[in-house]
Design a protein around this motif. Structure first.
Motif, short mmCIF file in Angstrom:
data_model
loop_
_atom_site.label_atom_id
_atom_site.label_comp_id
_atom_site.label_asym_id
_atom_site.label_seq_id
_atom_site.Cartn_x
_atom_site.Cartn_y
_atom_site.Cartn_z
N THR A 12 5.78 -4.14 -8.65
CA THR A 12 4.45 -4.46 -8.13
C THR A 12 4.14 -3.61 -6.90
O THR A 12 3.05 -3.05 -6.78
N LYS A 13 5.10 -3.49 -6.00
CA LYS A 13 4.90 -2.67 -4.80
C LYS A 13 4.66 -1.22 -5.18
O LYS A 13 3.76 -0.56 -4.63
N ASP A 14 5.47 -0.69 -6.09
CA ASP A 14 5.30 0.70 -6.52
C ASP A 14 3.93 0.92 -7.17
O ASP A 14 3.30 1.96 -6.94
N ALA A 15 3.49 -0.05 -7.98
CA ALA A 15 2.19 0.07 -8.64
C ALA A 15 1.06 0.07 -7.61
O ALA A 15 0.10 0.83 -7.73
N LEU A 16 1.17 -0.78 -6.61
CA LEU A 16 0.16 -0.82 -5.55
C LEU A 16 0.14 0.49 -4.76
O LEU A 16 -0.93 1.02 -4.45
N ARG A 50 1.10 -8.90 0.78
CA ARG A 50 2.52 -9.30 0.77
C ARG A 50 3.43 -8.08 0.91
O ARG A 50 4.55 -8.18 1.38
N TYR A 51 2.92 -6.95 0.45
CA TYR A 51 3.73 -5.74 0.43
C TYR A 51 3.37 -4.73 1.51
O TYR A 51 4.22 -3.95 1.95
N PHE A 52 2.10 -4.73 1.93
CA PHE A 52 1.65 -3.79 2.95
C PHE A 52 0.77 -4.52 3.96
O PHE A 52 -0.17 -5.21 3.55
N PRO A 53 1.03 -4.37 5.25
CA PRO A 53 0.18 -5.01 6.26
C PRO A 53 -1.27 -4.53 6.19
O PRO A 53 -2.19 -5.25 6.60
N ALA A 58 0.18 1.69 3.60
CA ALA A 58 0.26 2.24 2.24
C ALA A 58 0.12 3.76 2.27
O ALA A 58 0.78 4.48 1.51
N ALA A 59 -0.74 4.26 3.16
CA ALA A 59 -0.97 5.69 3.25
C ALA A 59 0.28 6.45 3.69
O ALA A 59 0.47 7.61 3.32
N PHE A 60 1.13 5.80 4.48
CA PHE A 60 2.32 6.48 5.01
C PHE A 60 3.62 6.06 4.33
O PHE A 60 4.69 6.50 4.74
N VAL A 102 10.80 10.16 -4.36
CA VAL A 102 9.35 10.01 -4.35
C VAL A 102 8.80 9.94 -5.77
O VAL A 102 7.94 9.12 -6.08
N ALA A 103 9.33 10.79 -6.66
CA ALA A 103 8.84 10.86 -8.03
C ALA A 103 9.10 9.57 -8.79
O ALA A 103 8.45 9.31 -9.81
N ALA A 104 10.03 8.76 -8.31
CA ALA A 104 10.26 7.47 -8.95
C ALA A 104 9.09 6.52 -8.71
O ALA A 104 8.95 5.52 -9.40
N VAL A 105 8.24 6.84 -7.73
CA VAL A 105 7.10 5.99 -7.39
C VAL A 105 5.79 6.63 -7.82
O VAL A 105 4.94 5.98 -8.45
#
Length: 209
Positions: A12-16, A50-53, A58-60, A102-105
């Protein structure tokens, strides 16, 4: 071993993160909303938080992955290498393994395009420069421990990291303003600029008369 629940949360975090980067690089950072990111993954805004404040984190997120990988690569360099040599080899040899993480995400082209978004968005660029100070402080401590000196008493670790960090920032800006946004172009530019550190700082710049 990763549990099923942990695997689901990571996905879920990776998808977001992937959705956020795709939107940032197509619509623009300031034009993208949290709701749009959440909608792209078909989750609620509450799930996003829940995953990013916030959007900025998310940008960084990809840069954090890359930075953590680089610091570890410096820590593992052979002890016979000088500090600047260790930094140089860590960044050049670490490209492939770092990009695997990185490519895993996200696809690598998205990761590279995100650099351009950061460089072209004043708000993000200001944060990037501030984050660079913290990253350089951590790297100086790693170098100091590696060389057996005190980073608070000996200025050399911070000087070495400051010079290295400045070269990397110049490289990023030149690369993001060019026409070739490939990994090989970034690697070649980084190597070329790092190789000029000694002559640029110590040599005579004036043309021969």
């Amino acid at each position: 071993m990763e549990t099923l629940r942990e695997r689901k949360k990571r996905r879920t975090k990776d998808a977001l993160l992937r959705a956020a980067v795709e939107l940032f690089t197509t619509k623009g950072y300031e034009e993208t909303t949290v709701d749009e990111i959440a909608d792209a993954v078909e989750v609620s805004q509450r799930t996003f938080f829940r995953y990013f404040p916030g959007k900025q984190e998310a940008a960084f997120a990809l840069q954090e992955i890359a930075e953590a990988h680089f610091v570890e690569a410096v820590r593992e360099r052979p002890p016979h290498e000088t500090p600047l040599e260790a930094l140089r080899q860590a960044v050049l040899e670490g490209w492939d393994t770092m990009h695997e993480s990185v490519a895993a995400v996200v696809p690598l082209d998205l990761y590279l395009r995100m650099y351009q978004v950061i460089e072209s968005t004043p708000m993000l660029l200001a944060v990037h420069l501030r984050r660079s100070i913290d990253a350089e402080d951590e790297l100086a401590r790693v170098l100091a421990a590696r060389e057996g000196v005190d980073a608070e008493e000996d200025p050399r670790p911070r000087l070495a990291v400051a010079v290295f960090g400045a070269v990397i920032r110049v490289t990023e800006r030149r690369w993001s303003a060019g026409d070739d946004f490939s990994i090989s172009a970034m690697r070649e530019l980084t190597a070329a600029y790092l190789d000029q550190v000694g002559p640029a700082l110590m040599g005579n710049w004036r043309p021969a008369t």
